[in-house]
Design an enzyme around this catalytic site. Structure first.
Site, PDB file in Angstrom:
ATOM      1  N   LYS B 147     -15.075 -76.177 -20.460  1.00  0.00           N
ATOM      2  CA  LYS B 147     -16.169 -76.885 -21.132  1.00  0.00           C
ATOM      3  C   LYS B 147     -17.476 -76.105 -21.057  1.00  0.00           C
ATOM      4  O   LYS B 147     -18.232 -76.057 -22.018  1.00  0.00           O
ATOM      5  CB  LYS B 147     -16.376 -78.272 -20.514  1.00  0.00           C
ATOM      6  CG  LYS B 147     -15.375 -79.305 -20.976  1.00  0.00           C
ATOM      7  CD  LYS B 147     -15.804 -80.704 -20.628  1.00  0.00           C
ATOM      8  CE  LYS B 147     -16.183 -80.849 -19.178  1.00  0.00           C
ATOM      9  NZ  LYS B 147     -15.048 -80.605 -18.244  1.00  0.00           N
ATOM     10  N   THR B 149     -17.913 -72.826 -20.816  1.00  0.00           N
ATOM     11  CA  THR B 149     -17.936 -71.664 -21.717  1.00  0.00           C
ATOM     12  C   THR B 149     -18.067 -72.128 -23.167  1.00  0.00           C
ATOM     13  O   THR B 149     -18.764 -71.498 -23.953  1.00  0.00           O
ATOM     14  CB  THR B 149     -16.673 -70.780 -21.569  1.00  0.00           C
ATOM     15  OG1 THR B 149     -15.532 -71.559 -21.864  1.00  0.00           O
ATOM     16  CG2 THR B 149     -16.539 -70.213 -20.182  1.00  0.00           C
ATOM     17  N   ARG B 171     -25.371 -78.229 -15.674  1.00  0.00           N
ATOM     18  CA  ARG B 171     -25.584 -78.669 -14.299  1.00  0.00           C
ATOM     19  C   ARG B 171     -25.687 -77.463 -13.362  1.00  0.00           C
ATOM     20  O   ARG B 171     -25.043 -76.449 -13.592  1.00  0.00           O
ATOM     21  CB  ARG B 171     -24.418 -79.561 -13.857  1.00  0.00           C
ATOM     22  CG  ARG B 171     -24.456 -80.942 -14.494  1.00  0.00           C
ATOM     23  CD  ARG B 171     -23.194 -81.720 -14.180  1.00  0.00           C
ATOM     24  NE  ARG B 171     -22.034 -81.117 -14.805  1.00  0.00           N
ATOM     25  CZ  ARG B 171     -20.787 -81.404 -14.489  1.00  0.00           C
ATOM     26  NH1 ARG B 171     -20.529 -82.265 -13.532  1.00  0.00           N
ATOM     27  NH2 ARG B 171     -19.789 -80.824 -15.104  1.00  0.00           N
ATOM     28  N   LYS B 182     -13.107 -72.002  -6.320  1.00  0.00           N
ATOM     29  CA  LYS B 182     -13.493 -72.100  -7.717  1.00  0.00           C
ATOM     30  C   LYS B 182     -14.344 -70.930  -8.181  1.00  0.00           C
ATOM     31  O   LYS B 182     -14.187 -70.426  -9.290  1.00  0.00           O
ATOM     32  CB  LYS B 182     -14.243 -73.420  -7.933  1.00  0.00           C
ATOM     33  CG  LYS B 182     -14.619 -73.701  -9.381  1.00  0.00           C
ATOM     34  CD  LYS B 182     -15.163 -75.116  -9.513  1.00  0.00           C
ATOM     35  CE  LYS B 182     -15.536 -75.432 -10.952  1.00  0.00           C
ATOM     36  NZ  LYS B 182     -16.718 -74.713 -11.425  1.00  0.00           N
ATOM     37  N   ALA B 401     -18.674 -85.660 -11.424  1.00  0.00           N
ATOM     38  CA  ALA B 401     -18.313 -86.640 -12.447  1.00  0.00           C
ATOM     39  C   ALA B 401     -17.395 -87.718 -11.901  1.00  0.00           C
ATOM     40  O   ALA B 401     -17.145 -88.710 -12.563  1.00  0.00           O
ATOM     41  CB  ALA B 401     -17.644 -85.954 -13.624  1.00  0.00           C
ATOM     42  N   PHE B 432     -15.523 -83.108 -16.259  1.00  0.00           N
ATOM     43  CA  PHE B 432     -14.119 -83.528 -16.338  1.00  0.00           C
ATOM     44  C   PHE B 432     -13.744 -84.057 -17.729  1.00  0.00           C
ATOM     45  O   PHE B 432     -14.358 -83.696 -18.715  1.00  0.00           O
ATOM     46  CB  PHE B 432     -13.802 -84.543 -15.238  1.00  0.00           C
ATOM     47  CG  PHE B 432     -13.931 -83.984 -13.857  1.00  0.00           C
ATOM     48  CD1 PHE B 432     -13.335 -82.767 -13.529  1.00  0.00           C
ATOM     49  CD2 PHE B 432     -14.651 -84.643 -12.882  1.00  0.00           C
ATOM     50  CE1 PHE B 432     -13.451 -82.239 -12.245  1.00  0.00           C
ATOM     51  CE2 PHE B 432     -14.772 -84.110 -11.603  1.00  0.00           C
ATOM     52  CZ  PHE B 432     -14.174 -82.919 -11.294  1.00  0.00           C
ATOM     53  N   PHE B 521      -6.877 -69.052 -25.608  1.00  0.00           N
ATOM     54  CA  PHE B 521      -6.477 -68.084 -24.587  1.00  0.00           C
ATOM     55  C   PHE B 521      -5.664 -66.993 -25.266  1.00  0.00           C
ATOM     56  O   PHE B 521      -5.076 -67.233 -26.336  1.00  0.00           O
ATOM     57  CB  PHE B 521      -5.598 -68.751 -23.523  1.00  0.00           C
ATOM     58  CG  PHE B 521      -6.329 -69.697 -22.600  1.00  0.00           C
ATOM     59  CD1 PHE B 521      -7.585 -70.189 -22.918  1.00  0.00           C
ATOM     60  CD2 PHE B 521      -5.752 -70.096 -21.406  1.00  0.00           C
ATOM     61  CE1 PHE B 521      -8.251 -71.073 -22.067  1.00  0.00           C
ATOM     62  CE2 PHE B 521      -6.409 -70.964 -20.547  1.00  0.00           C
ATOM     63  CZ  PHE B 521      -7.651 -71.462 -20.875  1.00  0.00           C
TER      64      PHE B 521
END
Lengths: 709, 709
Positions: B147, B149, B171, B182, B401, B432, B521
């Protein structure tokens, strides 16, 4: 004469226009006459001219073109916050230009603060250093005797009144005391750093970065113990050296660890299973972890805690605690590092605990030293601010003077010494009494930095001198007894002949001239002031003067500034108190006897065992950083004046290997508690009023009014 | 036409010179022709002209004079850090000027980041808002579906390619995940915020400020309990309302508390002893404290701890824990506040626990609300950064979230909507899947802000769709099964007909058009891509397009940008899912049935009791913020697609009164642990590799190489 070609490169430049309506109206009429192209061309020309003249300035020292801010002190003196807010600070980039910084050397944080890049040290490499002045104090009352205000008042006098380039180097205050009883640390009265709320709150985030880095180490320690307890050598190895596109590679940090283990291999596939086991298992003994978590809040309930109680942590429960953030070894490292490379190496060397087989385990062994350096990469740059009179201040690092060495950073001092140049002055402050802060300034900070001080300013107050002369007990929160309000020459004389005299002598052992600064309170009488100055000179001070910076700003410290200037022109015969190669015990004894006045030291068995261990690990030549009460020259807070006839007990010895010092814990363990009162302070500051109105709110209640502006 | 007189005031202006050697050489020759006076006059003229033209711009919207940065994407796509470091960001003040900010509205933090002052909202008050676009996603795999990117790629396309003013609002990432598995959160490939290390590390200190504020509350809670346990009413009163020069005065915060207690007095001397007792005793029940400490590190050992074990805390031992800093209610408040005043009021209202008599105790009762506002006074200003193509980004707030509402700040969106102006675009991201982040964006954030969205962009990947279509288990750290690498149209179709269709329908219930963005992808086949777009349109999407921002930057998202532009020109019929005055239980049921697809809800006794209590305390009209797994539309992480035929268990209900929402905890308690897996995530993120090389080092190992530059 060659002009370095880099100066010819045009740079982003910032021009400030004085906001006068008059010129502005004129300008409207002429607007059409100036096509933009001309303006840009002219502007660039100006850049080049500036670059050249700057280069010349670098070569031939000249006074700054500092524009001091005017002060018009009021009587009675308003509150610190009222004074701070009544003054309009100049934009920090204007200040930077005035003192010879280039725009590309500055990283602004809002209007009033800017980090200064370390590249400045390279640019001014050939510039001679200015004079280096340390502000220390006699043994204080629990109320503090005003070293910060003397420091700020002195640079205001030097810069704004004597027109000498000068810089103050201060420590960043912890937010614990800021929201506790103590309040802020920006100075006071008409000798302050402004804006005080920016100084006292987050500043440019250095203490937050230290907190993040410190707690990353802590998290890594416990997670590592858990993983080693629950995984095979092979599984650990696979995670530590993951296969990326089918290839395993050691990181530079891991190769460093392999070297320390005596494994000179670089191909992960070539390790024997024994080597893999040695590599992956730090085998930390949970009972011998010395690393604590930190928080920059006076949170007394975190002093002693049990962690790991969630079921996911599989029973790896242990007792530990939080320290106040500024007590982190990472803070001490920030204060002592003299380059990014040096900081990285010190962070890697930090010892966090001991393995079951007795080996020290470092941050590099944990694999987090790279992450620490990344978290600290901005914190290493000192923050530029200004005094009420618009003179420059560096705020950088803030280790406590009892657990750590209590001085602002080596880098801030070095940058400032280059910026003031020959005949300029850098005034830096050491925490608590001269027996603690100053001794560590000389033996630890100057040893690390290679810098040599020219003058010590020793701050005294009539109040503290009366206490040392036998006056009644002084404590925060209680009204001062009458002895401290009425004239009492015999108490004053007693304090001068004991504590003041001893502190002067301590400074003289280092071969540096001492100027006594009597921080004048409104209750002090002329006879008391005269007496202090007279005795101080008799005791060997180069000079002794009353200062009125609190009520008058720099003007009230001009006489002090002149005395400091005179003292700095004398040759200094600086020498350390001990050689670093002296055995640890001898170093401790030397400080105890020659600084504190003890007859001898008394090492506990634990202390002796630790010293043997440190010698064996090769830490024997580190300097000593005594963790001792600041309320007495001895280990007994109630013994005022200049105690004699005592033996200094050393109950334990610890090492901050990254910061580079051994710290003996001075004092005995009192019955019923596991540590002595001063060690509480080493952990989280005692602030009994915490969260009550007299504690948490005073600063914030005042600041809250400023929020809407 | 009147020009406001304030525009005539000259301001500090910043001029940038293009760094070409040529012009520079020219300038040297002409230097003597330009006396400085002329230059300043001309410069000021230019200021006035600029001010006027800015004023005109404000009235009649015009596109920004944005200078995009050129991108030349490489194949194969290099690492994120390599891409980030290969691009030179423009100075943030140049970007600010390009998008119409005034110098006095900017507070730079170094070269690449600046806080923007809220006064901008007043200046642009009459400016019409731009279009408001939300990026949400289908239910993700544990790897995330991109989301961020998509958000960054979309604004790069809108600004740099379609030449439409546009802003991304993101954020701030927590440093926990950054140093965990991550990694960073700046986007990826050729759709990133730069410089990524500044985005991912301390940024401008907002999370540190939240940590400090959160932990100040925690310290105040425990200290207060201790003081109340050990002191008399009188002693507490003397400390809470200290005598200053013989006079006791209540602070405004204390007068507020007195009012809540029904005591309408302002003179401390006039209180009866019963009133004094009521005033000084919060009487907090240690078992009912809901406030936790926080740390911005993945420190799993702090999840459950025992505090107060030092003897000085006199036996006031209790069990508590740390949350990750971004889970603090203060983070949720930062995200939802729409002014400094609103933030102050929300901080004061925060409920930290319950008294023995069942009354809620607030931060204002503790007397720390002023201190909190002071600590947060800079954090409330959004931080301006830029994308790889030099287009503007606000980074502000970062609530999770699941526990909180998972959206960036209301203030960033509001400032951005004014800055882009009519016909401009603000693209903001919700955490999310759409069932969590988007539902909360609409029902909580839009309700608080009054803003109305024009378009929802729903991000999908072939990978996640295959999972929802019945593909094998996907987990972080394990290689992807073949089904996800080879073409498999039936799995794709299955995912589209279940999860994608359901998420589109959820958005449609709010009356907002949906554009599906398929984040392509390199393993996706053309047939798979075409199939997703076709089914998405059949399911009611306004349009559906593949995007290649990761490999190509904004150019790869131009088709998406055009579709978004078209969708935004349609009238939006936005409506909330529920009225705030609906009973709490009905609000929960509405979300469960209409969003998640549940048959009904099942309230535990505890949940029902809490709801009754909240109703009684007057919190009944707050919106609902469900704390639910993000891995399924249901409460069962393993149920992919669009589960039906289930009853949603609500095991507990909590309230964030300051942030302004009720949060039900969804799911049952598993055997052997006190909380379900998703709640661990609510507390401190699970990162099993933490401190191992695959965890702590990847980002730092790469960043370390940048340290010396």
């Amino acid at each position: 004469m060659d002009i370095p070609s880099t100066w010819l490169r045009p740079r982003a430049e910032i021009i400030y226009c004085a906001p006068t309506q008059e010129t502005d109206d004129d300008a409207i009429g002429s607007s059409s006459k100036f096509p933009l192209g001309y303006l840009i061309a002219a502007h660039r020309t100006q850049n080049v001219v500036r670059s050249c003249s700057r280069w010349l300035q670098d070569q031939h020292y000249r006074p700054w073109r500092l524009h001091p801010l005017k002060l018009q002190p009021l009587t009675p003196v308003p509150s610190d916050l009222e004074i701070s807010r009544a003054q309009v600070a100049k934009p920090v980039d204007q200040l930077a230009t005035e003192i010879g910084l280039l725009p590309e050397e500055l990283e602004s944080y809002g209007r009033n603060k800017a980090k200064v890049r370390l590249s400045l040290l390279d640019r001014l490499h050939s510039q001679p250093d200015g004079k280096y002045v340390l502000v220390a104090g006699i043994t204080p009352t629990p109320l503090g005797e005003g070293k910060s205000t003397v420091t700020v008042g002195l640079v205001q006098a030097l810069s704004a009144h004597l027109k000498l380039n000068s810089f103050a180097c201060l420590r960043q205050p912890s937010q614990g005391p800021t929201f506790g009883v103590k309040g802020g640390a920006a100075g006071g009265g008409y000798a302050q750093v402004i804006p005080m709320e920016e100084f006292n709150l987050h500043l440019t985030g250095d203490i937050h970065a230290i907190t993040a880095a410190n707690n990353l180490v802590a998290a890594a320690i416990d997670a590592r113990i858990l993983h080693e307890a629950t995984q095979s050598d092979k599984a650990l190895f696979k995670r530590l050296v993951p296969s990326v596109n089918g290839v395993r590679k050691f990181s530079p940090i891991q190769i460093s660890r392999l070297r320390r283990l005596g494994i000179n291999k670089t191909d992960p596939e070539s390790l024997t299973s024994q080597e893999i086991s040695n590599f992956v298992r730090l085998d930390l003994d949970p009972k011998k972890i010395t690393w604590q978590r930190v928080v920059d809040t006076n949170d007394r309930f975190l002093r002693k805690i049990t962690i790991g109680q969630a079921s996911t942590e599989k029973g790896q429960i242990r007792e530990t605690g939080f320290d106040i953030a500024v007590a982190s070894e990472i803070m001490a490292i920030l204060a002592l590092a003299d380059s990014l490379e040096d900081m990285k190496n010190r962070l890697a060397r930090m010892v966090v605990g001991t393995s079951h087989s007795g080996l020290p385990v470092t941050a590099e062994d944990l694999g987090v030293s790279g992450a620490l350096a990344v978290l600290m990469k901005d914190a290493i740059k000192p923050t530029l601010m200004q005094t009420l009179e618009g003179t420059p201040v560096f705020v950088h690092a803030g280790p406590f003077a009892n657990i750590a060495h209590g001085n602002s950073s080596v880098l801030a001092d070095k940058l400032a010494l280059k910026l003031v140049g020959r005949d300029g002055f850098v005034v830096t402050e050491a925490g608590f009494g001269a027996d603690i802060g100053m001794e560590k300034f000389f033996n630890i900070k100057c040893r690390a930095s290679g810098l040599r001080p020219n003058v010590v300013v020793l701050v005294a107050t009539v109040r503290a001198l009366k206490m040392h002369g036998g006056g009644p007990h002084v404590s925060a929160g209680s009204p001062l007894p009458r002895e401290y309000i009425d004239e009492n020459l015999s108490l004053v004389a007693g304090g001068c002949q004991s504590n003041l005299k001893k502190q002067i002598q301590i400074a003289q052992q280092f071969g540096v001239p001492v100027v006594v600064a009597l921080n004048v309170f409104k209750t002090d009488t002329q006879a008391e002031i005269d007496l202090v100055c007279q005795i101080a000179r008799e005791c060997g001070a180069f000079d002794a003067l009353p200062c009125n910076h609190w009520a008058q700003g720099g003007r009230g410290s001009v006489a002090l500034a002149q005395a400091v200037k005179q003292a700095a022109s004398k040759p200094s015969n600086f020498q350390f108190l001990y050689h670093s190669e002296m055995p640890i015990v001898e170093k401790i004894r030397t400080i105890a006897q020659r600084v504190y006045g003890a007859d001898d030291i008394d090492l506990s068995l634990e202390a002796q065992t630790k010293i043997d261990y440190y010698n064996q690990q090769g830490y024997g030549s580190l300097p000593i950083c005594m963790a001792k009460t600041h309320l007495s020259l001895s280990h007994m807070p109630d013994k005022k004046g200049a105690p004699t006839g005592f033996v200094l007990p050393i109950r334990d010895v610890r090492a901050s290997v990254g910061a580079g010092f051994i710290y003996p814990l001075v004092g005995t363990v009192s019955a019923g508690t596991s540590t002595t009162p001063e060690l509480w302070f080493l952990n989280l500051r005692e602030s009994p009023n915490y969260s009550l109105n007299s504690g948490a709110e005073p600063l914030s209640v005042k600041l809250i009014h400023t929020l809407n502006s």
